[in-house]
Design an enzyme around this catalytic site. Structure first.
Site, PDB file in Angstrom:
ATOM      1  N   ASP A  31       0.544  -1.142  -0.295  1.00  0.00           N
ATOM      2  CA  ASP A  31       0.134   0.176  -0.545  1.00  0.00           C
ATOM      3  C   ASP A  31       0.770   1.188  -0.091  1.00  0.00           C
ATOM      4  OD1 ASP A  31      -2.011   2.337   0.490  1.00  0.00           O
ATOM      5  OD2 ASP A  31      -3.214   0.760   1.511  1.00  0.00           O
ATOM      6  N   SER A  73      -6.875   4.151  -1.255  1.00  0.00           N
ATOM      7  CA  SER A  73      -7.108   1.865  -1.749  1.00  0.00           C
ATOM      8  C   SER A  73      -8.563   1.492  -1.433  1.00  0.00           C
ATOM      9  CB  SER A  73      -6.260   2.215   0.400  1.00  0.00           C
ATOM     10  OG  SER A  73      -4.819   2.587   0.175  1.00  0.00           O
ATOM     11  N   GLU A 243      -1.118  -7.607   2.093  1.00  0.00           N
ATOM     12  CA  GLU A 243      -0.910  -6.937   2.004  1.00  0.00           C
ATOM     13  C   GLU A 243       0.377  -5.426   3.011  1.00  0.00           C
ATOM     14  OE1 GLU A 243      -3.262  -2.442   1.712  1.00  0.00           O
ATOM     15  OE2 GLU A 243      -3.711  -3.284   3.299  1.00  0.00           O
ATOM     16  N   ASP A 248       2.271   2.464   3.600  1.00  0.00           N
ATOM     17  CA  ASP A 248       1.567   4.278   2.735  1.00  0.00           C
ATOM     18  C   ASP A 248       1.143   4.959   4.340  1.00  0.00           C
ATOM     19  OD1 ASP A 248      -1.097   5.323   1.574  1.00  0.00           O
ATOM     20  OD2 ASP A 248      -1.961   5.050   3.269  1.00  0.00           O
ATOM     21  N   HIS A 252       2.776   8.965   4.334  1.00  0.00           N
ATOM     22  CA  HIS A 252       1.328  10.202   5.247  1.00  0.00           C
ATOM     23  C   HIS A 252       1.778  11.243   6.010  1.00  0.00           C
ATOM     24  CE1 HIS A 252      -1.835   9.413   2.438  1.00  0.00           C
ATOM     25  NE2 HIS A 252      -2.529   8.157   3.227  1.00  0.00           N
ATOM     26  N   ASP A 290      -1.450   0.191  -4.698  1.00  0.00           N
ATOM     27  CA  ASP A 290      -2.726   0.991  -5.129  1.00  0.00           C
ATOM     28  C   ASP A 290      -2.101   2.118  -5.911  1.00  0.00           C
ATOM     29  OD1 ASP A 290      -1.655   1.182  -2.887  1.00  0.00           O
ATOM     30  OD2 ASP A 290      -3.557   0.873  -1.470  1.00  0.00           O
ATOM     31  N   HIS A 291      -1.173   2.888  -5.387  1.00  0.00           N
ATOM     32  CA  HIS A 291      -1.310   3.842  -5.329  1.00  0.00           C
ATOM     33  C   HIS A 291       0.434   4.640  -4.464  1.00  0.00           C
ATOM     34  CE1 HIS A 291      -2.103   4.909  -0.989  1.00  0.00           C
ATOM     35  NE2 HIS A 291      -3.000   4.732  -1.672  1.00  0.00           N
ATOM     36  N   HIS A 330      -1.186  10.766  -1.304  1.00  0.00           N
ATOM     37  CA  HIS A 330      -1.395   9.701  -3.210  1.00  0.00           C
ATOM     38  C   HIS A 330      -0.967  10.628  -4.160  1.00  0.00           C
ATOM     39  CE1 HIS A 330      -4.347   7.419  -0.362  1.00  0.00           C
ATOM     40  NE2 HIS A 330      -3.100   7.454   0.119  1.00  0.00           N
TER      41      HIS A 330
END
Length: 389
Positions: A31, A73, A243, A248, A252, A290-291, A330
Site C-alpha cells: 500500500d 486505497s 498487504e 502508506d 502519510h 494501489d498508489h 497520494h
C-alpha cells in the site's frame, strides 16, 4: 508404419503441449508503494539482494479511480478485487453503490480456498474489498459483519475491536467461531498443526498492528508462510492477498525511515511467496501497489553549498503553494507490477489497475461462471442513492 504411429502419438505433446495450469495466485500489495519506495531496498538493505530482483516480468498500471485522477486505497483495492473502477472510498461497489462480486465470492462458488493477510485492521480498505461491500471505507463495523459469512478461509491482521467491542454490542467474534473459525488474539502460533476442515483467523491488535519502528516482529512474512502452509492443503488451488499496509501510513507521516523498514518487511513476505512458487507448480505471484504516497524520492544529499551525488537524502514532494510543507498524500504516478510463475509475461506492459483482476481471471479460468451476486437481499440496500463522492 510403427514409426509413423509413434511420431503421431508424441506430436501433440511436442507441438501442442500446454503450460502448467495456474491454480494458485498470491497477490501482494504494498500500500502506497511507488517505484521510489520500492527502490529504497536497493540502498538500505545491508547489501543483501532484494527479492524484487527475482522477477523477470515487470509492467506499469494507471491507478486513477472512476471519479478522481488520484485514487485512494478503497477504489484501488476494488479495482484489484472486482476488476471495476469506482469512486474513492468504495468497498467493492460501483459508482452507483451497487454490489460488485469480488474474487473471494467468485472462488467460494468454485470451492477454491482464499486467505487475507494485512498489517492493518482486517476491516481496512484494502483487505475489506476482497470480502465485503460498503459505500464507505470508514464503516469498519459494517465491513466486519461480512467476514463471518464470507468465503475467506484464513485471515491475519488487526481489527479485534470491530468484532467484539462494537457500538451495537453485537458479538461478531463469537459469530466467527460459529462459522468454523479457530481464532487467536495473542500470536500466530506458527507451530499449530492446521486441519483441512477448520478455518483460521488471527486478530492480533485492536486496530492496526504496530509499525516496524514501534517493534512489530516478522508478522508479515510469518503470516504469509502460515497462510500458505494452510492453503496448500487443498489440491484445487487458492487465492492469497497479502498487504504491506503501513508503507502508506509512513508515507502519510513523511517518515522516510519508516518507509524503508516497512518495504524491507514487505520484501521478506515477497521472498516467502516466491520460495513457495518455485517449489509448487501452477503458482502465480503478483506484486504491485494501489498508489504511491507522499511524492517520495531518493534525491542527492546537500553537501555544503551543493549536492552530493554519492549520498542519498529521502525526500517528499513539497506543495507549490506552501513549499515548506510535505505533501504527504497520494499521487497519480504509474505503479510497477512484478509477476513470477506461469503466465507472468502477461503482466508486462502498461495498463489499467483493473486489468490485474482480469488477467488473473483469464489465466486461471476462475470467472467462467455467471458472476451475478448470490445474495440478492443485499442489492436493494446497495442500490440506495449515494451521496456525492
Amino acid at each position: 508404419m510403427k514409426k509413423i504411429f509413434f511420431l503421431l502419438s508424441i506430436l501433440p505433446a511436442i507441438s501442442f503441449g500446454q503450460e502448467t495450469p495456474i491454480k494458485n495466485v498470491i497477490l501482494l500489495i504494498g500500500d502506497g508503494m511507488g517505484l521510489s519506495q520500492m527502490s529504497t531496498i536497493y540502498y538500505y538493505n545491508d547489501n543483501k539482494t532484494p527479492n524484487f530482483s527475482r522477477f523477470k516480468h515487470i509492467g506499469l498500471i494507471n491507478t486513477s479511480s472512476a471519479k478522481q485522477k488520484i485514487t485512494d486505497s478503497a477504489a484501488g483495492a476494488t479495482a484489484f478485487a472486482c476488476g471495476a473502477k469506482s469512486y474513492n472510498g468504495a468497498i467493492s461497489v460501483d459508482t452507483n453503490g451497487r454490489y460488485i462480486m469480488n474474487v473471494v465470492e467468485i472462488l467460494e462458488r468454485k470451492k477454491i480456498k482464499s486467505g487475507l493477510v494485512a498489517t492493518s485492521s482486517i476491516t481496512h480498505a484494502t483487505p475489506a474489498c476482497f470480502y465485503a461491500h460498503a459505500k464507505s471505507r470508514s464503516d469498519a463495523e459494517k465491513i466486519a459483519e461480512y467476514l463471518p459469512k464470507s468465503g475467506v478461509d484464513f485471515f491475519a491482521g488487526g481489527g479485534l475491536k470491530f468484532f467484539n467491542k462494537r457500538s451495537d454490542n453485537i458479538d461478531f467474534y463469537t459469530e466467527l467461531i460459529k462459522k468454523g473459525f479457530e481464532l487467536d488474539t495473542v500470536s500466530l502460533n506458527l507451530d499449530k498443526k492446521m486441519k483441512v476442515h477448520k478455518k483460521y483467523g488471527y486478530l492480533l491488535a485492536e486496530n492496526g498492528l504496530k509499525s516496524k519502528l514501534e517493534g512489530r516482529d516478522d508478522f508479515l512474512p510469518n503470516a504469509t508462510q502460515h497462510a500458505l502452509d494452510y492453503l496448500q492443503l487443498w489440491e484445487d488451488g487458492f487465492f492469497l492477498m497479502v498487504e504491506g499496509s503501513q508503507i502508506d501510513w509512513e508515507g502519510h507521516d513523511a517518515n522516510a525511515k519508516g518507509i524503508i523498514e516497512e518495504v524491507k518487511d514487505f520484501d521478506k513476505a515477497i521472498g516467502v511467496a516466491l520460495d513457495f512458487a518455485e517449489t509448487h507448480e501452477g503458482t502465480l505471484v503478483i506484486v504491485t501497489a494501489d498508489h504511491e504516497t507522499g511524492g517520495f524520492a531518493l534525491a542527492p544529499a546537500r553537501d555544503g553549498d551543493g549536492w552530493n551525488d554519492n549520498e542519498i537524502a529521502p525526500t517528499f514532494y513539497k506543495g507549490a503553494d506552501d513549499p515548506g510543507v510535505s505533501y504527504a498524500a497520494h499521487t497519480t504516478t504509474l505503479i510497477p507490477v512484478f509477476a513470477f510463475g506461469e503466465g507472468a509475461e502477461k503482466f508486462a506492459g502498461i495498463y489499467q489497475n483493473t486489468d490485474i483482476f482480469h488477467k488473473i481471471m483469464q489465466l486461471t479460468h476462475w470467472n467462467e461462471d455467471d458472476l451475478e451476486p448470490k445474495d440478492q437481499k443485499m442489492k436493494p440496500v446497495l442500490d440506495q442513492k449515494l451521496e456525492d463522492h
